[in-house]
Design a protein around this motif. Structure first.
Motif, PDB file in Angstrom:
ATOM      1  N   VAL A   1     -11.807  25.320 -18.928  1.00 26.48           N
ATOM      2  CA  VAL A   1     -11.389  25.340 -17.524  1.00 26.48           C
ATOM      3  C   VAL A   1     -10.476  24.147 -17.271  1.00 26.48           C
ATOM      4  O   VAL A   1     -10.650  23.074 -17.850  1.00 26.48           O
ATOM      5  CB  VAL A   1     -12.588  25.313 -16.546  1.00 26.48           C
ATOM      6  N   SER A   2      -9.484  24.360 -16.392  1.00 26.84           N
ATOM      7  CA  SER A   2      -8.568  23.285 -15.995  1.00 26.84           C
ATOM      8  C   SER A   2      -8.671  23.105 -14.501  1.00 26.84           C
ATOM      9  O   SER A   2      -8.691  24.083 -13.745  1.00 26.84           O
ATOM     10  CB  SER A   2      -7.135  23.632 -16.364  1.00 26.84           C
ATOM     11  N   LEU A   3      -8.745  21.867 -14.084  1.00 29.29           N
ATOM     12  CA  LEU A   3      -8.803  21.521 -12.666  1.00 29.29           C
ATOM     13  C   LEU A   3      -7.719  20.504 -12.387  1.00 29.29           C
ATOM     14  O   LEU A   3      -7.528  19.569 -13.162  1.00 29.29           O
ATOM     15  CB  LEU A   3     -10.173  20.923 -12.316  1.00 29.29           C
ATOM     16  N   GLU A   4      -7.007  20.679 -11.290  1.00 25.97           N
ATOM     17  CA  GLU A   4      -5.928  19.764 -10.909  1.00 25.97           C
ATOM     18  C   GLU A   4      -6.316  19.034  -9.630  1.00 25.97           C
ATOM     19  O   GLU A   4      -6.862  19.632  -8.714  1.00 25.97           O
ATOM     20  CB  GLU A   4      -4.627  20.545 -10.644  1.00 25.97           C
ATOM     21  N   ASP A   5      -6.046  17.762  -9.592  1.00 20.89           N
ATOM     22  CA  ASP A   5      -6.203  16.944  -8.388  1.00 20.89           C
ATOM     23  C   ASP A   5      -7.560  17.151  -7.720  1.00 20.89           C
ATOM     24  O   ASP A   5      -7.657  17.629  -6.596  1.00 20.89           O
ATOM     25  CB  ASP A   5      -5.065  17.246  -7.409  1.00 20.89           C
ATOM     26  N   ILE A   6      -8.611  16.771  -8.412  1.00 16.47           N
ATOM     27  CA  ILE A   6      -9.971  16.866  -7.894  1.00 16.47           C
ATOM     28  C   ILE A   6     -10.565  15.468  -7.848  1.00 16.47           C
ATOM     29  O   ILE A   6     -10.251  14.626  -8.695  1.00 16.47           O
ATOM     30  CB  ILE A   6     -10.840  17.815  -8.761  1.00 16.47           C
ATOM     31  N   ALA A   7     -11.394  15.207  -6.867  1.00 16.07           N
ATOM     32  CA  ALA A   7     -12.081  13.913  -6.794  1.00 16.07           C
ATOM     33  C   ALA A   7     -13.048  13.827  -7.977  1.00 16.07           C
ATOM     34  O   ALA A   7     -13.764  14.785  -8.278  1.00 16.07           O
ATOM     35  CB  ALA A   7     -12.831  13.782  -5.482  1.00 16.07           C
ATOM     36  N   PHE A   8     -13.034  12.699  -8.647  1.00 20.00           N
ATOM     37  CA  PHE A   8     -13.880  12.537  -9.824  1.00 20.00           C
ATOM     38  C   PHE A   8     -15.358  12.736  -9.465  1.00 20.00           C
ATOM     39  O   PHE A   8     -16.098  13.361 -10.206  1.00 20.00           O
ATOM     40  CB  PHE A   8     -13.663  11.160 -10.459  1.00 20.00           C
ATOM     41  N   GLY A   9     -15.767  12.246  -8.322  1.00 15.69           N
ATOM     42  CA  GLY A   9     -17.151  12.408  -7.890  1.00 15.69           C
ATOM     43  C   GLY A   9     -17.542  13.869  -7.727  1.00 15.69           C
ATOM     44  O   GLY A   9     -18.636  14.283  -8.131  1.00 15.69           O
ATOM     45  N   GLU A  10     -16.645  14.673  -7.147  1.00 19.09           N
ATOM     46  CA  GLU A  10     -16.909  16.108  -6.987  1.00 19.09           C
ATOM     47  C   GLU A  10     -17.052  16.777  -8.351  1.00 19.09           C
ATOM     48  O   GLU A  10     -17.919  17.636  -8.545  1.00 19.09           O
ATOM     49  CB  GLU A  10     -15.776  16.788  -6.222  1.00 19.09           C
TER      50      GLU A  10
END
Length: 168
Positions: free
Chosen positions: A122-131
């Motif tokens: 899975v790839s995620l872009e621009d997400i808060a590290f905590g989330e």
């Protein structure tokens, strides 16, 4: 070199300077030295100091982010060691479970691709590290899906990351 010195001595500015009184010539030299120092200060020294200050602030933020990330990594490892593995799943069941979990956690998956029969990239872009950490912990705790490998890159905004994660 001699020709250059002769041209300078014969220039209008040199003639004007030599026409001044001895006292005025000394004052003009002091003024030129002062203006040179001011220009050096404004055009060279201050920009260097500003860049140094900016670099120090960025370095401090990076160290803070690194400490926080390392603290979260240890927490994730502790949680993973306490939870039993979820067993093998088919790629389609894994995709469905991960997509449902991401939707309920408010995480947007940019790309996902089955990797073999029991893994999902899975790839995620621009997400808060905590989330991201909370979602991965929920996947492990609730679904038994663990992280096989992860590549996490910092974004320009503090605490925001881009991630490529291999789940199984």
């Amino acid at each position: 070199m001699q020709a250059l010195l002769t041209r300078i001595r014969d220039s209008a500015a040199a003639r004007w300077y030599l026409d001044q009184s001895q006292r005025d010539q000394h004052l003009l030299v002091l003024l030129a030295v002062f203006l040179t120092a001011v220009l050096f200060w404004v055009l060279i020294w201050l920009p260097i100091q500003d860049r140094l200050t900016i670099a120090e602030v960025r370095h401090s933020r990076a160290l803070t982010d690194q400490r926080w990330i390392l603290e979260q990594r240890e927490t994730l490892q502790q949680l993973a060691s306490r939870q039993p593995g979820g067993g093998a799943r088919s790629g389609q069941a894994l995709l469905s479970t991960v997509a449902t979990s991401a939707r309920s956690a408010g995480v947007t998956l940019n790309r996902f691709q089955p990797e073999g029969s029991d893994a999902l990239a899975v790839s995620l872009e621009d997400i808060a590290f905590g989330e991201l950490v909370v979602w991965l912990e929920q996947l492990q705790r609730q679904e038994g899906i663990s992280v096989r490998s992860a590549t996490i890159d910092a974004q320009n905004a503090p605490g925001r990351v881009r991630a490529r994660i291999l789940l199984h």
